[in-house]
Design a protein around this motif. Sequence first.
Motif: not given
Length: 365
Positions: A18-33
């Motif tokens: 998911l981290y590498w598929v999502l737009p980069k601006r959402f990467q940190w949000i995914l890490l938090l979730l």
Amino acid sequence: MALTSFYFFIFLAVLTLLYWVLPKRFQWILLLLGSIFFYLFAGVKAIASLVFITALTIWAGAYLIDKTSSDRKKTLILIITILINIAILGFFKYYNFFADNINILAKLFHLNGQSLPILELLLPLGISYYTFQTVGYLIDIYQGVATPQKNPAKFALFAMFFPSVSMGPIHRYNDLAPQLYAHHNFDYTQWTFGIQRILWGLFKKLVIADRLAMFVNPIFNDYGHYSGVYLIIAIVFFAFQIYTDFSGCMDIVIGAGQMFGIKMTENFNTPFFSRSISEFWRRWHITLGNWMKDYIFYPLLNSNFLQGLAEKTKPLIGKKSAKSLSLYLGMVILWTTIGIWHGASWNMVLGNGLLWGIYIISGEI
């Protein structure tokens, strides 16, 4: 352990995809979730202390320190927030230890009164590590080394980044946080190196450490029934067991971070090749040693207490000896603190702390 590792790697694989598929601006949000999801496995009560410490550090600590112009008020805010952080850690990790020792002393001296209750406390996952990270962040803000993070969600990610939340390394805000919030491009080489690092860590942990434990634990648990040769072999094996166990876990942690393009601080540097005890501890659990030196030992050496002690003893024992006296006392305090940090028992305080400080001082004299 094998089942736990299986679920962890399923979680890591899904999160990485998911981290590498999502737009980069959402990467940190995914890490938090992902970090919140990971931590919730330890229970809602466990995460409550982390949420409280995070909120306290942001709003009652760093924010007020940054907005306050008075140095005296800044110092007061820093002391209060640090004490609250340490008090939370102390209650969960050390209450029963102190209560038990106080009760023993009360019986020894025949003191009447109600004994302190022993509580069934759930030690929050990784509380020693994220408490030190948040305390270090507060001190860095106070000293002007770091800029306060105004986004509570971003700071929460720094405090509870899932690879390191349970066993370290202990990161400085300026070293880790910018990487967590940055936009990362997929790097196949780093991603595969991360997987290789994880596999190497699993080999050290499952193949070496756990197998050595099968020999060491029965001997240590019933050492009276074994001859000296077995005890010597068990002691040697135990050294390799504890190293491969901890360093193997660090390999897994650092490899997991590397899969997200995040370079985490190394925690070991071939400690068994050290030429002295002091060098050994500079190579073992590096981030803990650096944290203790920067936030406890050096401030302690520059404190009015040790500086005054050196001045008062200088006429009696000479300048050089007075300076050494304050240095060695600081080292005793430092290593006692390290022992306490390792665990709530006298074995930890003495064996993992004060005794090593005495060894190092003996080597310096």
